[in-house]
Structures are given as C-alpha cells and as structure tokens.
Design a protein around this motif. Structure first.
Motif, mmCIF file in Angstrom:
data_model
loop_
_atom_site.group_PDB
_atom_site.id
_atom_site.type_symbol
_atom_site.label_atom_id
_atom_site.label_comp_id
_atom_site.label_asym_id
_atom_site.label_seq_id
_atom_site.Cartn_x
_atom_site.Cartn_y
_atom_site.Cartn_z
ATOM 1 N N UNK A 93 -2.256 1.507 -4.134
ATOM 2 C CA UNK A 93 -1.679 1.505 -2.874
ATOM 3 C C UNK A 93 -2.537 2.340 -1.950
ATOM 4 N N UNK A 94 -3.262 3.173 -2.029
ATOM 5 C CA UNK A 94 -4.171 3.802 -1.177
ATOM 6 C C UNK A 94 -5.201 2.836 -0.713
ATOM 7 N N UNK A 95 -5.584 2.201 -1.714
ATOM 8 C CA UNK A 95 -6.578 1.226 -1.203
ATOM 9 C C UNK A 95 -6.004 0.015 -0.390
ATOM 10 N N UNK A 96 -4.760 -0.241 -0.715
ATOM 11 C CA UNK A 96 -4.088 -1.239 0.091
ATOM 12 C C UNK A 96 -3.751 -0.745 1.525
ATOM 13 N N UNK A 97 -3.282 0.280 1.559
ATOM 14 C CA UNK A 97 -2.930 0.832 3.022
ATOM 15 C C UNK A 97 -4.373 0.994 3.785
ATOM 16 N N UNK A 98 -5.452 1.499 3.254
ATOM 17 C CA UNK A 98 -6.840 1.502 3.998
ATOM 18 C C UNK A 98 -7.342 0.301 4.346
ATOM 19 N N UNK A 99 -7.098 -0.703 3.445
ATOM 20 C CA UNK A 99 -7.758 -2.005 3.780
ATOM 21 C C UNK A 99 -6.860 -2.504 5.050
ATOM 22 N N UNK A 100 -5.541 -2.337 5.021
ATOM 23 C CA UNK A 100 -4.681 -2.941 6.147
ATOM 24 C C UNK A 100 -4.815 -2.199 7.201
ATOM 25 N N UNK A 140 3.679 -9.513 17.182
ATOM 26 C CA UNK A 140 2.837 -10.187 16.283
ATOM 27 C C UNK A 140 2.314 -9.367 14.989
ATOM 28 N N UNK A 141 2.154 -8.062 15.594
ATOM 29 C CA UNK A 141 1.620 -7.252 14.520
ATOM 30 C C UNK A 141 2.911 -6.277 13.827
ATOM 31 N N UNK A 142 4.050 -6.605 14.319
ATOM 32 C CA UNK A 142 5.194 -5.975 13.623
ATOM 33 C C UNK A 142 5.086 -5.768 12.139
ATOM 34 N N UNK A 143 4.743 -7.139 11.491
ATOM 35 C CA UNK A 143 4.978 -7.221 10.124
ATOM 36 C C UNK A 143 3.697 -6.332 9.563
ATOM 37 N N UNK A 144 2.858 -6.344 10.015
ATOM 38 C CA UNK A 144 1.600 -5.299 9.546
ATOM 39 C C UNK A 144 2.062 -3.898 9.764
ATOM 40 N N UNK A 145 2.636 -3.637 10.720
ATOM 41 C CA UNK A 145 3.076 -1.954 10.708
ATOM 42 C C UNK A 145 4.125 -1.758 9.977
ATOM 43 N N UNK A 146 4.902 -2.705 9.780
ATOM 44 C CA UNK A 146 6.153 -2.355 8.707
ATOM 45 C C UNK A 146 5.560 -2.153 7.515
ATOM 46 N N UNK A 147 4.649 -3.085 7.090
ATOM 47 C CA UNK A 147 4.128 -3.065 5.641
ATOM 48 C C UNK A 147 3.260 -1.608 5.488
ATOM 49 N N UNK A 148 2.531 -1.130 6.600
ATOM 50 C CA UNK A 148 1.827 0.148 6.508
ATOM 51 C C UNK A 148 2.858 1.211 6.453
ATOM 52 N N UNK A 149 4.148 1.162 6.920
ATOM 53 C CA UNK A 149 4.988 2.209 6.739
ATOM 54 C C UNK A 149 5.675 2.362 5.500
ATOM 55 N N UNK A 150 5.876 0.957 4.949
ATOM 56 C CA UNK A 150 6.103 0.846 3.500
ATOM 57 C C UNK A 150 5.139 1.559 2.479
ATOM 58 N N UNK A 151 4.052 1.289 2.846
ATOM 59 C CA UNK A 151 2.978 1.889 1.757
ATOM 60 C C UNK A 151 2.840 3.303 2.017
ATOM 61 N N UNK A 159 -7.580 -9.869 5.692
ATOM 62 C CA UNK A 159 -6.053 -10.262 5.780
ATOM 63 C C UNK A 159 -5.582 -10.947 4.424
ATOM 64 N N UNK A 160 -6.519 -11.979 4.160
ATOM 65 C CA UNK A 160 -6.102 -12.571 2.741
ATOM 66 C C UNK A 160 -6.069 -11.839 1.786
ATOM 67 N N UNK A 161 -7.287 -10.979 1.621
ATOM 68 C CA UNK A 161 -7.456 -9.814 0.469
ATOM 69 C C UNK A 161 -6.312 -9.080 0.524
ATOM 70 N N UNK A 162 -5.775 -8.717 1.903
ATOM 71 C CA UNK A 162 -4.840 -7.528 1.721
ATOM 72 C C UNK A 162 -3.507 -8.316 1.166
ATOM 73 N N UNK A 163 -3.502 -9.513 1.413
ATOM 74 C CA UNK A 163 -1.953 -10.119 0.767
ATOM 75 C C UNK A 163 -2.278 -10.311 -0.757
#
Length: 651
Positions: free
Chosen positions: A600-607, A630-641, A574-578
């Motif tokens: 971006x593809x790498x970021x999405x796969x990692x997250x 708790x996971x909503x921010x992660x899910x939102x970011x995946x959608x943005x990617x 998660x630190x790497x994702x940030x």
C-alpha cells in the motif's frame, strides 16, 4: 506501383514514369492561364513550395546550395478534376500541379511537401505522376472539450496544423458544459476557463486558411448535466432528483425536459451566442443519449404523442434555431436507430452522424438503412482512447476500418473520427494520434490505407512526433494493447481505467459492482456483455518494462518533445498504478498485514508521483478549469490509501 511510405494518406494513384532529374534548389512558379493564376495566389504556391524545401533541407541537414539549379513549377486549372482532387507530376520539365479549386491545389502542395521530405538529401528525384482525390468529401475529427479538458489556444492551433497535414477538412470541439464563455450565464460558472467568442473567431479563421471547416458543437437535450447541476436549472431536468433505474442507484440529472418551454429557451440562448462565432454552414446539435426521455417531467406529453414524437417535436425546434443562423443541422443517430420511424420525418437539410465505437458491432445495418432512405449521413468511429489511459489499438483499427468500408459502400458523405473525454479525459494527446492518422487514411483513400499500417506509422513517428528513430508509432500502438492482458469484457474502456476511477474496496464489493456492469451498459444503450476478467499481473509487469525501454529509446525532436515523453511515461505509471491496485484488492502475493502495508505504501507513493505529473502536464497544454474534476478520482484513491494505512498502523 504503390506510393512510397513517406506519402500519407497514400494517394489514389502513384506511378514512376521513368528517369530522374536533379533535385530542385528552388522553384520558379508559373500559372498557365488566368484561372490557374487565381488558384496559385489563393493557395500561396510560391511561398509554400519554398517553405517545404526549407523543411526538407532541415530534415536532411544538407544545404540546398549544393543542388545545381532551380526548377519550373507550373500550375494548371483543370475543371474536370474533383473539387478536392489534384494531379502532381515531376519530370524533366519540372513540377506540375493541376487542380480545379484552391483546396485541391492545397492538397497537392501537402503531397509535394511530403515528396520533398521523403527525398531529402537525394541528388536526383525520380520522375513520377500522382493522380489523387478523396473517397469522402468530409473527413473530420471531433475532440471532446466538454468533459473537463479545454485546451489552450496554442494547443488548438497545433491540432489544426496536424489535422491539415493529414488532409482533414472538418473539425468539431464537442461541448456539453460551460466550455464557451456564454456571457449571459458566466456568473453561474466562476470556476470555468472557457473558450471566448474572440478566441473561437480566431480559431475559425486559422482553420479556414487551412481548408478546415470548424463546425460549432453544443449539446442541447441529453448530456446537460453540468447545467442541470446548477440550482437555477435543476427543475428543467427530465428527472430533477435523478433518474430511477432497475439498479440500486439513480442516474444524476442529465436530460432536459423537452416539454418545458424553458428548455428550448435555454438552448436558444446558447446557440444565439455561439453560432455567430463560426463561418461554417453547419452546427452539430448532438441530441444524443437523452436518458429517461418521456419518463419524468415530459411523461404526459410522451403519452400523447409517443417518445419518438416528443423527441422530434423538440428536434424541430432546434432545427429552426439552426436555420435562423443560416446553419444546417447535424445530429447523432442513436435515437433514430431506436425509433426508425423518425427517419421519414427528418428534414432534407439534416445530416445524421451514425456512431458506433466497439469493433465487433457492424456499421453495415445502419449504413444500409440510411442509404435506402436517402438520408445524408456520416460514419463516426472513434479513436478508442477514452476510458483507457493509452487506448485500445485493435478495437480502434477494426472500428475505423468497418466504418470506412461500409460508409463507402453505402454512400456516406463523410467520416468523422471521435475522441471523447469520458471518465476524466485522462489520455495524453499522442495516445489519439494513431486513431487520427488511421482515420485520415481511411477517409481519404480506403483501398490504399486500411490494410497497410507502415505508411501511417511513418507519418505518426516522423511527422506528428518527429521521432528520428521512426519507432514512436509502434510504441503508441503497443501501449494501446495492454487491455489484452486484462482479458476483460468491459465495454468501451479498460478494466484498469475503471479500477482507478472506482477506487479502493474489498474484493467482494468489487465483484458485486463489476457484475452489475452489463446491466449498466444495457441501461445506457450498450450490448451488456457478461462481465469476465482474467487479469495477468505478471505479464503486465513485463509489458510495462518493455514499453518503458522503448520509450527511453525514442529520439523525439519536436517543440513539445519533452512534454510528449513525460506524458507517455506518466501514462505507463498510471497503468502500473491500476495494475497494482488490482493486485492489492485480490491480495496477490500479499500473505500478511506487513506485506499489505508495504505494498500500500508503494501504491500511494507511485500514485502521488503520477498525480503531480498529471497536474503539471495538464497545465502545459490545457486550461485550469476542469483539472480538479479530472483528478478527483486520483485524489479520492490517495485518501483511501492513507486511511487504510492508518488502520493497519493502529492494528
């Protein structure tokens, strides 16, 4: 002579008395007098000594059968000893245990267990004497279960065991939403997985058997957002449509209108159902951070008696509710700090919890004021684990040490270390272990435990994580130092955690929003330090590589060893994702759209990998309710990617 590193918290006095005797294969327990016999029975001296020897034997792998003989263990009652103090000695006459209470004897037995473990495999045990008692009568932990993460019962039992081994005697589970199964309001929270009354009673008894006071905790003024989000309670808010701010947004409803009789009625409903589940003589009413108090629904009343008077008028009603259940009130001290005139109006049975979580902010002024006014109070530093993923080690060390030194100097009655769940409660349990352990040592004996980290590290590695290499604590401490590579002035958290919560945007929008962070901090009672950032991405990559190598090298052997390793590995992911998100927003080494799409593809796969693990590991220890939030921010970011990748593909 200082105590061996395997004794933690380090005791008040440890000295070798000369000579040694053969290691005991067992103990024949004898009580010196009727009072000593009662203490020995209550503390289960015989059973616990045998259990400690078995544990030491398992740690060394050497069967006790090789040892020559059993030894005497004599329990003595000494009325003059501190109620939580003890004397432990080992010499040619065997093991001697002296105490004035069963609780003191309990702490002597905890030290004896560490003594046996530290000398496991030794044919001779050196003669020694330990005289010990705590600096603070109350030494506690407050765990936030009000922001999403409600542990399973087995997780809570394991927590109590770990805290007991650290000689803590106070535990609170902070609640602001539907964390307890309030029967009257259960239909309003069908998604919740709260702790039931029966579960709390069982946990209360389990903690009491280990001399830990499980103190009920429920907010009842500020931090009532989960309740005020329900249509049935919305009009109880100070600002039902959100609190206006000088910034271009409103804060969501979070503070009850204390002038509305229904607010106190709701609080009474909650406490009337919650408090009978606890044997403690105390209750934490919280009443902290009532943002917007006196500026909305209660404005007319505030104009009559002042904001401070409005607060105390409501507080006195809460005090009466607590007393009706035979409880003494605890309350956070932030409102009192802003309105010191209220200190004179506090009742004698109220204890102030003075909190401060940023190391540069000193404890001394408030401790001195509360001491001069004769107000009972505890100092409450933090683990610095929340809003950070893996903690902020050096802030935690400085914050706890300052609280302990000034609390001791100005007569604080206790030290409670807080472990909050802000911003999703993303931190794994082990992230908070160094903060728990350091606070345990600081509150037991500050002079012996604040300046030497080796004993604390030994305890975290060998006992809390059962790591055969002894390097686990060092890894946790280093994992909590990545924020130094951000070189960021963000308050009470890390930039990496903030970025993951905030999500994908342009650099211009990000810099606009971060420029507002000082104003938001001041609005919420912070210092409002001007925002600065100097993110070292290349250094972060190297730091992550080193931490992963260290994690791979650990040899964890506890019952949850595999989960702990996976939790820490996912924390690093998660630190790497940030960090990768920061690189993307600032377009570091991304010269064209092809490079952008690849990254971006790498970021999405990692997250995606991190989120799957986050959900799996959450459910291994915690109840399901709150996981999606708790996971909503992660899910939102995946959608943005995904959305940005589609844009690039179309382009």
């Amino acid at each position: 002579m200082s105590a061996p590193v395997y004794l933690y918290p380090q005791p008040r006095s440890y000295r070798l008395t000369g000579g040694s005797s053969p290691a005991a294969a067992g103990f024949d327990v004898r009580a010196d007098g009727e009072e000593a016999a009662l203490l020995a029975e209550e503390a289960d001296v015989a059973g616990r000594l045998e259990a400690s020897l078995r544990a030491a034997e398992a740690a060394s792998g050497e069967p006790r059968g090789r040892r020559p003989a059993r030894a005497a263990a004599v329990v003595e009652y000494q009325a003059e000893l501190h109620p939580q103090g003890y004397v432990l000695k080992w010499d040619a006459d065997g093991l001697g245990l002296k105490a004035s209470t069963a609780q003191g004897l309990h702490y002597a037995l905890l030290t004896a267990a560490q003594f046996f473990e530290g000398l496991s495999g030794s044919a001779e045990w050196p003669h020694c004497r330990i005289d010990d008692e705590p600096d603070f009568a109350v030494r506690g932990v407050m765990l936030d279960i009000g922001r999403n993460k409600i542990p399973k019962m087995e997780t809570l039992y394991a927590l109590v065991d770990r805290l007991s081994e650290l000689k803590f005697n106070h535990l609170q589970l902070y609640m602001e939403g539907f964390c307890f199964d309030y029967a009257k309001y259960a239909a309003l929270f069908p998604e919740a997985t709260p702790i039931t009354a029966a579960e709390y009673r069982e946990l209360d008894a389990y903690a009491a058997a280990r001399y830990i006071d499980l103190v009920p905790n429920q907010n009842c003024l500020g931090h009532m957002g989960p309740w005020l989000a329900k249509p049935e309670f919305r009009d109880l808010a100070e600002h039902p449509d959100g609190m206006p701010t000088p910034l271009p947004f409103k804060l969501p409803p979070a503070t009850l209108n204390p002038a509305d009789e229904r607010s106190a009625a709701l609080a009474k409903d909650l406490f009337d159902e919650l408090l009978p589940c606890f044997s403690s003589r105390y209750v934490n009413l919280n009443m902290d951070e009532p943002f917007g108090l006196g500026t909305g629904g209660s404005k007319a009343r505030a104009e009559e008696i002042g904001v401070a008077g409005l607060y105390m008028e409501y507080a006195e009603r809460m005090f009466r509710i607590a007393r009706s259940h035979g409880k003494k009130p605890l309350l956070w001290g932030d409102v009192l700090a802003r309105h010191p005139e209220l200190i004179e109006r506090l009742p004698d049975d109220a204890t102030v919890l003075h909190w401060n979580y940023d190391e540069p902010v000193p404890y001394e002024p408030a401790c001195r004021t509360l001491s001069e006014k004769g107000v009972p109070y505890y100092v409450c530093p933090g683990t610095s684990s929340w809003s950070s993923l893996s903690g902020r080690t050096d802030n935690m060390l400085g914050n706890v040490a300052d609280a302990a030194r000034n609390g001791l100097a100005y007569g604080a009655g206790g030290l409670i270390v807080t472990d909050w769940g802000d911003s999703g409660h993303w931190q794994a349990p082990a992230v908070s272990f160094p903060g728990f352990a350091y606070a345990a040592g600081a509150s037991w004996r500050a002079a012996a435990n604040l300046d030497r980290l080796e004993p604390m590290e030994h305890h975290v590695s060998r006992r809390m994580l059962q790591d055969r290499t002894g390097r686990a604590a060092r890894l946790l401490l280093e994992m909590g130092r990545y924020y130094h590579l951000e070189r960021c002035t963000i308050e009470n958290g890390t930039y990496t955690s903030y970025l993951l919560n905030r999500g994908l945007s342009s650099r211009e929008d990000l810099e606009r929003d971060t420029s507002r962070l000082p104003d938001i901090a001041r609005l919420l009672g912070g210092a409002g330090t001007p925002f600065r950032l100097d993110y070292r991405y290349a250094e972060m990559e190297e730091w992550l590589r080193e931490r992963r190598e260290e994690l791979d090298g650990l040899a964890l052997t506890g019952p949850d060893a595999a989960i702990v390793k996976d939790e820490l590995a996912n924390t690093l992911l998660l630190i790497e994702a940030g960090a990768g998100l920061h690189r993307y927003i600032y377009r570091q080494d991304l010269p064209d759209e092809e490079a952008e799409a690849e990254w971006l593809g790498r970021l999405r796969t990692r997250l995606e990998t991190a989120v799957r693990e986050f959900r799996r590991l959450w459910l291994a220890r915690n109840r399901e309710g709150g996981l999606d939030a708790s996971a909503a921010a992660f899910d939102r970011l995946l959608g943005q990617y995904g959305g940005r990748l589609r844009e690039l593909k179309r382009g």
